[in-house]
Design an enzyme around this catalytic site. Structure first.
Site, short mmCIF file in Angstrom:
data_model
loop_
_atom_site.label_atom_id
_atom_site.label_comp_id
_atom_site.label_asym_id
_atom_site.label_seq_id
_atom_site.Cartn_x
_atom_site.Cartn_y
_atom_site.Cartn_z
N TYR A 1 8.71 6.28 17.47
CA TYR A 1 8.85 6.44 16.03
C TYR A 1 10.07 7.32 15.71
O TYR A 1 10.87 6.99 14.82
CB TYR A 1 7.56 7.07 15.48
CG TYR A 1 7.49 7.16 13.97
CD1 TYR A 1 7.25 6.03 13.20
CD2 TYR A 1 7.64 8.39 13.33
CE1 TYR A 1 7.17 6.13 11.82
CE2 TYR A 1 7.55 8.49 11.95
CZ TYR A 1 7.31 7.36 11.20
OH TYR A 1 7.23 7.45 9.83
N THR B 1 -1.33 10.21 2.20
CA THR B 1 -1.53 8.76 2.20
C THR B 1 -2.77 8.43 3.01
O THR B 1 -3.37 9.31 3.63
CB THR B 1 -0.34 8.02 2.85
OG1 THR B 1 -0.28 8.41 4.23
CG2 THR B 1 0.98 8.35 2.18
N LEU C 1 2.04 9.78 23.86
CA LEU C 1 3.01 10.59 24.60
C LEU C 1 3.93 9.65 25.36
O LEU C 1 3.52 8.55 25.76
CB LEU C 1 2.29 11.50 25.58
CG LEU C 1 1.47 12.63 24.95
CD1 LEU C 1 0.76 13.42 26.04
CD2 LEU C 1 2.35 13.55 24.11
N LEU C 2 5.15 10.07 25.55
CA LEU C 2 6.13 9.21 26.21
C LEU C 2 5.62 8.74 27.58
O LEU C 2 5.84 7.59 27.96
CB LEU C 2 7.45 9.97 26.38
CG LEU C 2 8.60 9.13 26.93
CD1 LEU C 2 8.97 7.99 26.01
CD2 LEU C 2 9.82 10.00 27.18
N ARG D 1 0.82 -1.21 0.00
CA ARG D 1 0.00 0.00 0.00
C ARG D 1 0.86 1.26 0.00
O ARG D 1 2.06 1.22 0.24
CB ARG D 1 -0.87 0.04 1.27
CG ARG D 1 -1.85 -1.10 1.40
CD ARG D 1 -2.76 -0.87 2.59
NE ARG D 1 -2.02 -0.69 3.83
CZ ARG D 1 -2.38 0.15 4.79
NH1 ARG D 1 -3.45 0.89 4.64
NH2 ARG D 1 -1.67 0.26 5.89
N GLY D 2 0.19 2.37 -0.22
CA GLY D 2 0.75 3.69 0.04
C GLY D 2 2.09 3.95 -0.64
O GLY D 2 2.27 3.69 -1.82
N ASN E 1 8.88 14.65 17.36
CA ASN E 1 7.46 14.96 17.16
C ASN E 1 6.68 14.49 18.38
O ASN E 1 6.85 13.36 18.84
CB ASN E 1 6.94 14.27 15.89
CG ASN E 1 5.61 14.84 15.46
OD1 ASN E 1 5.23 15.95 15.86
ND2 ASN E 1 4.89 14.11 14.63
N ASN F 1 2.84 7.85 28.34
CA ASN F 1 1.86 6.77 28.18
C ASN F 1 2.40 5.60 27.37
O ASN F 1 1.66 4.71 26.99
CB ASN F 1 0.60 7.30 27.50
CG ASN F 1 -0.06 8.39 28.31
OD1 ASN F 1 -0.08 8.30 29.54
ND2 ASN F 1 -0.58 9.41 27.65
#
Lengths: 450, 425
Positions: A356, A391, A297-298, A215-216, A350, A300
């Protein structure tokens, strides 16, 4: 899902209001293996002929660049397709004036989707020369932000011993629509023994493996590689098998269903290549495209969320590279290409993407470390760092937030998957033998990670 | 004189199998078969290629699908100049299509082809009653209005009820399950033994899925990427709790140890060995020999024990014994079918009186039986089962090493059975 707000925004009256608010309809970018319609001007600032010689090899007709020498600003008789400025040899801050003098008429006269390309020395000596080298980067980034209508500027640092042949694939990429969403960037091209002439089908009969191909962006990478002549091996998890098969059949490649986190993933890719294309067959290009996000969030983020992203986005490709580089049948060829996907999230960080960002920044580290190690075998290692790309994944971002992400770059729009794929195609090109250890952002000069 | 030719199994592809009325409820036989062919084409780079022939078939088939396989080829990524044939031998169809291609390749009539099968119990043809059909045909032939009205007047209300296909033996009126219930009782197959076999089937299939065994055997379809009937967490307790569905209140056959109605398709790529090598295709296994047999269930023979006969003849011809195999793939129409077949081979009396042998054919090592699961866990889309078994077994044998042999046994309606010996290349 299209919201009422989004429908309103894209309605005719909505677009009038959007235009007044400084959110005009974005320029349709020139894409594909298409050069600029207008003339290409060349300028040499300090005696280097590399730029003009390379453009001559490309078979592009050129005109002399106009120079702003202090009187009335000269104007190009017709809209300019591109300006190629060879700034190699600039040593002194005072010489930057020469660059200003050729840029001013060109920026003013550039046609939509036009190009500014600046060549500069990669290695310089002396404090002032280093200042000049870095000043060029500042100029390039600023011009990128001032250009309108889909025009771009990029800066190529070139090693002292580079020949025109080393630079043809880069200038061809930059002049053509393939580099549509690459703007305000700089990277380095070095000399290489193995750069063949450029071709319309540079990957003819070469095997290119793409992970996450169902995909994408992955599907576009495989499609562009096939367009450029490659025999593509499309890899994805079994759950994506149906679309993987459809794409593979469309491209005339072979499909390999595989979870890349399997311990023997690299071995199985090599075995597939040897089985389908013969014991002597080797992979020309390995594109590590498969990736996942598990955003939180870090505070969590638990161990499982952390590990899965690092595993798929980074650890798996390290393992696969080990297997593919050990000389086995169906492994990576000498003079082959390794390409990874980084991200502006990795470069800038981010919110909500610590895992990520770790994996994607890790890709940058991997590329820089592996490139010199494999240089002796003629293997190049590079990465693209996509910004906002249209995408299925980014379509799920809420409308207002998406519209902000999409527009906060110099081109005022999101990129298309093909823009990422074309940049990867540039890395895969055998003529790009002198391009290694580079991370090119395909982000339209996004404000994030600048 | 031509060089000796050897047909080899290159590989296979199937859709995940799902329970009838489930995720594939809206998919036709044509859709499913096309999907199986497309997945195979992608795996082996066959898009746009002209193959010598595709043989396929379905058991439950619409009359409009008279050219089912050819239509599937036309809708697939294969070259439209690839010819196709429809074959049918009830549940033996899938294996027969493979044998058909194997024999053509061996004879030099083809270099490369596909044997395939599909069934959709969800897309079963519904027909009209014989009475209604005759009346409509008579009316269609009538030349005058009164004659046409007379034809219509022959229709009785009961004839207006549509007729769904039934898995019933036309000559006995008994369903396959009822026939098998008689066999189960005759051979004294216990509920516990049947449930154990069913449990093993689920456990083996679940392990095969977990290990990635099916990565190069199955392609996802309509968002389904695993066999839908698989119950990885089933247990003897859960199976024991099920009520009997065949053989009356004291019966031992349940929904847990009988196959469910299933939708799915499977395809196997075969090629001449040299052709495969020059075209960059692997050779997993070859078919050593095959045999078909039938029993007379109309006179009381066990309906589904024809494979016991076929295997006896096949082993005799090959001068092999029942213990000469690394793997045994006995199609699990019902758990008791497998168990009755094994019992028949172990019975001096049966082998002497029914198979014409001097004594019992022997026992098999149960640890070599259906090691990656079979129809009880995977499901049984009738004509697709042969392709499922052949492709999986060929892969298992190839992994075991050159020369490894496996036995395939598939029972079929009408008291028939098809069996084959595969050997790793």
């Amino acid at each position: 899902m299209t919201t009422i707000l989004e429908q309103l925004f894209y309605s005719a009256p909505g677009q009038v209001v959007a235009g007044k608010l400084g959110l005009p309809e974005p320029e349709v970018l020139r894409r594909g293996r298409v050069g600029p319609a207008g003339p290409v001007a060349t300028a040499t600032l300090a005696g280097s002929s590399l730029g003009t010689d390379t453009v001559a090899i490309l078979g592009v007709d050129t005109i002399a660049a106009l120079v702003d020498d202090g009187d009335e600003l000269p104007a190009y008789p017709q809209r300019l397709g591109a300006l190629v400025v060879d700034a190699r040899g600039l040593q002194q801050l005072s010489e930057l004036e020469q660059l200003r003098a050729v840029l001013r008429p060109a920026v003013k006269g550039l046609q939509p989707s036009g190009r500014i390309i600046i060549l500069a020395d990669d290695q310089v000596r002396g404090i002032e020369a280093h200042a000049v080298r870095q000043a060029l980067d500042g100029i390039n980034r600023t011009v990128g932000k001032e250009l309108r209508h889909g025009a771009t500027t990029n800066l190529v640092y070139v090693s002292a011993d580079a020949e025109p042949n080393d630079l043809t694939s880069t200038l061809s990429f930059l002049l053509q629509g393939r580099s549509a969403f690459v703007d305000g960037q700089s990277w380095t091209v070095r000399s290489s023994a193995a750069a063949p002439p450029i071709s319309e089908r540079p990957l003819a009969d070469k095997i290119v493996v793409v992970t996450g191909a169902a995909r994408g962006i992955g599907a576009q990478i495989a499609t562009v590689a096939a367009r450029d002549g490659a025999r593509v091996v499309c890899v994805d998890v079994p759950a994506g098998g149906e679309s993987l098969a459809a794409l593979t059949n469309q491209l005339g490649g072979t499909a390999l269903q595989l979870d890349i986190t399997a311990a023997d993933a690299g071995e199985r890719i090599a075995a597939h290549v040897a089985s389908r294309y013969g014991e002597q067959a080797r992979i020309h290009g390995m594109v590590h495209n498969a990736g996942i996000t598990r955003d939180k969030l870090l505070v969590n983020t638990d161990a499982a969320r952390w590990a899965s992203v690092i595993e798929v986005n980074l650890a798996a490709q390290l393992r696969m590279n080990d297997a593919l580089l050990d000389g086995r049948p169906g492994g990576l060829a000498d003079d082959g290409r390794l390409v990874s996907i980084a991200s502006t999230s990795g470069i800038a960080g981010n919110r909500g993407q610590a895992n990520y960002a770790a994996s994607k920044a890790g890709v940058v580290g991997l590329v820089r470390a592996l490139a010199p190690e494999l240089a002796g075998r003629g293997i190049t290692v590079n990465a693209v760092a996509p910004g906002f790309i249209e995408t299925e994944m980014t379509a799920k971002i809420p409308f207002v937030q998406r519209e902000v992400f999409r527009r906060t770059n110099s081109l005022g729009q999101g990129g298309n998957p093909i823009d990422v794929a074309e940049t990867i195609g540039y890395f895969l090109d055998p003529a790009s033998a002198g391009v290694s250890g580079q991370v090119i952002r395909v982000c339209g000069q996004n404000l994030v990670g600048a | 004189m031509n060089a000796p030719r050897s047909a080899v199994i290159v590989g296979g592809n199937r859709t995940p199998f799902v329970k009838a009325g489930g995720a594939y409820a809206q998919a036709s036989n044509l859709d499913l078969l096309t999907a199986a062919l497309d997945g195979l084409a992608a795996r082996f780079g066959l898009a746009g290629q002209q193959l010598d022939e595709v043989a396929g078939g379905a058991v439950l088939k619409h009359s409009a699908d008279f050219n089912l396989t050819r239509e599937a080829v036309l809708g697939s990524a294969l070259a439209p100049t690839t010819p196709a044939v429809d074959l049918q031998q009830a549940c033996g169809t899938g294996l027969e299509t493979v044998l058909y291609l194997h024999n053509k390749i061996s004879m030099g009539q083809a270099e490369v082809g596909i044997g395939a099968g599909v069934d959709s119990a969800s897309d079963a043809p519904i027909t009209v009653t014989d009475g209604l059909r005759r009346a409509l045909l008579t009316a269609n032939r009538a030349k005058t209005v009164p004659a046409r009205l007379a034809a219509f007047s022959a229709i009785r209300p009961a004839q207006l009820i549509p007729v769904a296909p039934q898995v019933v033996e036309p000559r006995t009126g008994l369903s396959m399950g009822e026939h098998q219930a008689a066999t189960t009782a005759r051979w004294g197959i216990t509920r516990e033994a049947q449930d154990e076999l069913a449990l093993a089937s689920h456990q083996h299939l679940a392990a095969a899925w977990s290990s990635g065994f099916f990565d190069d055997l199955v392609t996802a379809y309509l968002g389904i990427s695993r066999d839908g009937l698989l119950r990885a967490d089933t247990s003897m307790e859960k199976l024991a709790a099920l009520k009997p569905v065949f053989g009356g209140p004291d019966g031992t056959m349940t929904a847990g140890n009988s196959t469910a109605l299933t939708d799915g398709a499977a395809a196997v790529l075969l090629a001449e060995q040299g052709w495969a090598a020059t075209h960059g295709l692997p050779a997993l296994a070859r078919i050593v020999d095959a045999q078909v047999a039938a029993v007379d269930h109309t006179s009381g023979d066990d309906l589904l024990l024809a494979p016991a006969h076929a295997v006896a003849r096949l082993l005799a011809r090959q001068r092999m014994s029942l213990g000469d195999f690394e793997f045994y793939e006995l199609h699990e129409a019902f758990a008791s079918t497998v168990l009755a077949t094994l019992a028949a081979w172990e019975s001096d009396t049966y082998c002497r009186d029914q198979l014409g042998l001097p004594g019992a054919l022997g026992s098999i090592d149960r640890s070599k039986l259906n090691v990656n699961g079979s129809s009880l866990a995977a499901g049984h889309p009738f004509a697709a089962t042969g392709g499922r078994i052949v492709a999986s077994l060929a892969k298992q044998l190839h992994a075991r090493g050159s020369g490894a042999r496996g036995l395939v046994s598939i029972c079929a309606a009408g008291g028939q059975g098809v069996v084959a010996i595969l050997e790793a290349v």
